[in-house]
Design an enzyme around this catalytic site. Structure first.
Site, PDB file in Angstrom:
ATOM      1  N   CYS A   1       2.690  10.748  12.007  1.00  0.00           N
ATOM      2  CA  CYS A   1       3.586  11.489  13.533  1.00  0.00           C
ATOM      3  C   CYS A   1       2.486  10.793  15.055  1.00  0.00           C
ATOM      4  O   CYS A   1       0.629  10.713  14.674  1.00  0.00           O
ATOM      5  CB  CYS A   1       2.698  12.680  13.452  1.00  0.00           C
ATOM      6  SG  CYS A   1       3.241  13.665  14.688  1.00  0.00           S
TER       7      CYS A   1
ATOM      8  N   ASN B   1       0.978  -1.136   0.373  1.00  0.00           N
ATOM      9  CA  ASN B   1       0.430  -0.404  -0.094  1.00  0.00           C
ATOM     10  C   ASN B   1       0.613   1.327   0.768  1.00  0.00           C
ATOM     11  O   ASN B   1      -0.219   2.582  -0.226  1.00  0.00           O
ATOM     12  CB  ASN B   1      -1.055  -0.025   1.540  1.00  0.00           C
ATOM     13  CG  ASN B   1      -0.624  -0.108   2.369  1.00  0.00           C
ATOM     14  OD1 ASN B   1      -0.058  -1.251   2.350  1.00  0.00           O
ATOM     15  ND2 ASN B   1      -0.312   0.575   3.185  1.00  0.00           N
TER      16      ASN B   1
ATOM     17  N   GLN C   1      -4.813  -4.218  -2.427  1.00  0.00           N
ATOM     18  CA  GLN C   1      -4.515  -3.062  -3.355  1.00  0.00           C
ATOM     19  C   GLN C   1      -4.085  -3.256  -4.393  1.00  0.00           C
ATOM     20  O   GLN C   1      -3.204  -2.486  -5.171  1.00  0.00           O
ATOM     21  CB  GLN C   1      -2.621  -2.472  -2.428  1.00  0.00           C
ATOM     22  CG  GLN C   1      -3.248  -1.642  -1.705  1.00  0.00           C
ATOM     23  CD  GLN C   1      -4.030   0.132  -1.381  1.00  0.00           C
ATOM     24  OE1 GLN C   1      -4.262   0.455  -2.361  1.00  0.00           O
ATOM     25  NE2 GLN C   1      -4.437   0.176  -0.189  1.00  0.00           N
TER      26      GLN C   1
ATOM     27  N   HIS D   1     -13.282   0.680  -0.500  1.00  0.00           N
ATOM     28  CA  HIS D   1     -13.256   1.931  -0.200  1.00  0.00           C
ATOM     29  C   HIS D   1     -12.198   2.092  -1.162  1.00  0.00           C
ATOM     30  O   HIS D   1     -11.909   3.318  -1.228  1.00  0.00           O
ATOM     31  CB  HIS D   1     -13.375   2.381   1.092  1.00  0.00           C
ATOM     32  CG  HIS D   1     -12.445   2.199   2.239  1.00  0.00           C
ATOM     33  ND1 HIS D   1     -11.107   3.153   2.105  1.00  0.00           N
ATOM     34  CD2 HIS D   1     -12.098   1.070   2.412  1.00  0.00           C
ATOM     35  CE1 HIS D   1     -10.578   2.753   2.792  1.00  0.00           C
ATOM     36  NE2 HIS D   1     -10.940   1.154   3.224  1.00  0.00           N
TER      37      HIS D   1
ATOM     38  N   SER E   1     -10.949  -5.134  -0.178  1.00  0.00           N
ATOM     39  CA  SER E   1     -11.877  -3.968   0.417  1.00  0.00           C
ATOM     40  C   SER E   1     -12.546  -3.260  -0.597  1.00  0.00           C
ATOM     41  O   SER E   1     -12.172  -2.658  -1.218  1.00  0.00           O
ATOM     42  CB  SER E   1     -10.930  -2.797   0.936  1.00  0.00           C
ATOM     43  OG  SER E   1     -11.660  -1.714   2.123  1.00  0.00           O
TER      44      SER E   1
ATOM     45  N   THR F   1     -25.834  -8.910  10.607  1.00  0.00           N
ATOM     46  CA  THR F   1     -27.135  -8.933   9.639  1.00  0.00           C
ATOM     47  C   THR F   1     -25.793  -8.163   8.455  1.00  0.00           C
ATOM     48  O   THR F   1     -25.160  -7.636   9.061  1.00  0.00           O
ATOM     49  CB  THR F   1     -27.835  -7.379  10.331  1.00  0.00           C
ATOM     50  OG1 THR F   1     -28.431  -7.821  11.555  1.00  0.00           O
ATOM     51  CG2 THR F   1     -29.007  -6.820   8.855  1.00  0.00           C
TER      52      THR F   1
HETATM   53  N1  PLP Z   1      -4.988  -4.285   4.182  1.00  0.00           N
HETATM   54  C1  PLP Z   1      -4.415  -2.890   2.358  1.00  0.00           C
HETATM   55  C2  PLP Z   1      -3.087  -3.715   1.603  1.00  0.00           C
HETATM   56  C3  PLP Z   1      -5.009  -1.952   3.174  1.00  0.00           C
HETATM   57  O1  PLP Z   1      -4.114  -0.762   2.338  1.00  0.00           O
HETATM   58  C4  PLP Z   1      -5.854  -2.155   3.907  1.00  0.00           C
HETATM   59  C5  PLP Z   1      -6.311  -0.037   3.947  1.00  0.00           C
HETATM   60  O2  PLP Z   1      -5.875   0.671   3.870  1.00  0.00           O
HETATM   61  C6  PLP Z   1      -6.457  -2.512   4.484  1.00  0.00           C
HETATM   62  C7  PLP Z   1      -5.417  -3.743   4.800  1.00  0.00           C
HETATM   63  C8  PLP Z   1      -7.650  -2.136   5.649  1.00  0.00           C
HETATM   64  O3  PLP Z   1      -9.183  -2.368   4.973  1.00  0.00           O
HETATM   65  P1  PLP Z   1      -9.707  -1.897   5.426  1.00  0.00           P
HETATM   66  O4  PLP Z   1      -9.949  -0.351   5.447  1.00  0.00           O
HETATM   67  O5  PLP Z   1     -11.306  -2.036   4.860  1.00  0.00           O
HETATM   68  O6  PLP Z   1     -10.028  -2.495   6.324  1.00  0.00           O
END
Ligand code: PLP
Length: 391
Positions: A332, A155, A189, A211, A209, A247
């Site tokens: 930080c 990420n 990612q 979002h 994920s 749910t």
């Molecule tokens: N794994 C990776 C590589 C991510 O970039 C992120 C999000 O920052 C997550 C897991 C966590 O995802 P979520 O925000 O859906 O819990």
């Protein structure tokens, strides 16, 4: 998008696509039924969940029952790691996990938690280019190894890990083992950019994920290959094939599946061109700029740069004042600047890690925004370098 609101932080989250919002809306309004209810409100919600699960199964080339909805990838990662450990002999047997030093905290801290509970963990370091070698994973395999968890795309630096190769390695090793090894990848990612066919990848578990792919926040999924011995980590109702009680969040599930269905329609090639243009300009405009992690083995929207003599955090704040959102490799925490574990593990000094800037482009960015960013960055770098004490 107006030039005073430029979002170059698409690895942290993405905007929710308009089409996704449209598809979710009825399930926040009239179609509010509980997918577990027998009446028609419930049946309509259940049909929407089924349709969404089918879409995600098609995307991953897996079966309908192999997709388990969660509240996000953090939960999916926790379910994968803890669920495998708890179901395969813990605490009676001393179990072993192999993971990498560059995982997201959702995996890393889960492994660290298990270490305190007497599970052995090996953290494989990547090479300088930010890529883990599958041979280094192989070297760590022991008789009590029960899980290998390697992220698909990092990420921070966007580097793509050799998941298919590790998948083949695990398949080979499992042929003559009494107790099999499970293979999990955090593919959060990777979903927009990489091969997502779980059969080709050879994974048993894969986290997603919503979002990070222009879907909503608070929804994720875990692919769990049929036959995997895994336990739920929460207790309650029997939803999600007994693996994840609670749910079902119908609107978010519909939103995530809609986003997945749209991936092929988005012009992601444009993103790569913009990213390459940005890199070329940055390298020609400034001296003392280095790219962290391999360029070739990297997702097409990511740049992670270290700019000599400038604090990443100062640049981030300066850019933000101009309406441009990026990220940095130092967080930080509790008043002190902690350099990123990823940048440190690929050999960056603390100073270089603090000078890092992560720019992650998205499908809605354009050249005008990139040019505006370059102009502001140039001004800020000049200003901060002038201010820096001469040693
Ligand atoms: N794994 C990776 C590589 C991510 O970039 C992120 C999000 O920052 C997550 C897991 C966590 O995802 P979520 O925000 O859906 O819990």
């Amino acid at each position: 998008m107006a030039t005073n609101h430029i979002f170059f932080d698409n690895a942290s989250t993405t905007s929710t696509d308009k089409e996704v919002l449209k598809k979710m809306e009825p399930f926040f309004k009239d179609e509010f039924g509980n997918a577990a209810s027998l009446h028609s409100f419930g049946q309509r919600a259940s049909a929407a969940v089924d349709e969404s699960r089918e879409k995600i199964a098609k995307f991953l080339n897996c079966n309908f029952e192999e997709v388990v909805f969660t509240s996000g990838a953090t939960e999916a990662d926790n379910l994968a790691v803890l669920g495998i450990i708890f179901a395969n002999g813990y605490p009676h047997k001393k179990l072993h996990i192999i993971t990498t030093a560059i995982e997201h905290l959702a995996v890393l801290e889960t492994c660290q938690y298990l270490e305190k509970k007497d599970v052995e963990v090996s953290y494989v370091k990547p090479h300088k280019n930010g890529v883990v070698k599958f041979e280094d994973i192989e070297k760590e395999i022991k008789d009590n190894t029960v899980l290998i968890s390697v992220m698909y795309v990092n990420n921070e630096i966007g580097t793509i890990q050799p998941i298919e190769k590790i998948g083949r390695l695990v398949l080979e090793k499992n042929k003559d083992r009494e107790k099999r090894i499970y293979f999990h990848t955090d593919a959060v990612q990777a979903a927009l950019w990489c091969e997502m066919d779980v059969k080709k990848l050879g994974v048993d578990l894969l986290s997603l994920s919503g979002h990070k792919i222009y879907g909503p926040k608070g929804i994720g999924a875990l692919f769990v290959k049929q036959g995997t011995i895994i336990k739920p980590i929460q207790h309650g109702g029997h939803q999600e094939f007994g693996l994840r009680p609670g749910t079902l969040n119908t609107p978010l599930i519909v939103g995530m599946a809609t986003a997945i269905g749209l991936i092929k329609k988005w012009d992601l090639l444009k993103v790569e061109k913009l990213r390459n243009y940005m890199l070329q300009k940055v390298q020609s405009k400034f001296d003392g700029v280095s790219l962290n992690g391999s360029l070739g083995k990297r997702v097409k929207n990511n740049l992670n740069l270290s700019i000599k003599g400038v604090e990443g955090e100062a640049l981030l704040l300066g850019l933000d004042m101009e309406g441009i959102a990026v990220s940095t490799g130092s967080a930080c925490s509790s008043g002190s600047l902690e350099p990123s574990h990823v940048l440190v593990s690929i050999g960056l000094s603390h100073e270089a890690a603090h000078g890092s800037l992560r720019i992650t482009l998205g499908k809605d960015n354009n050249k005008e925004e990139v040019m505006h960013f370059l102009k502001i960055l140039e001004l800020l770098v000049k200003k901060y370098r002038k201010m820096a004490p001469k040693i």
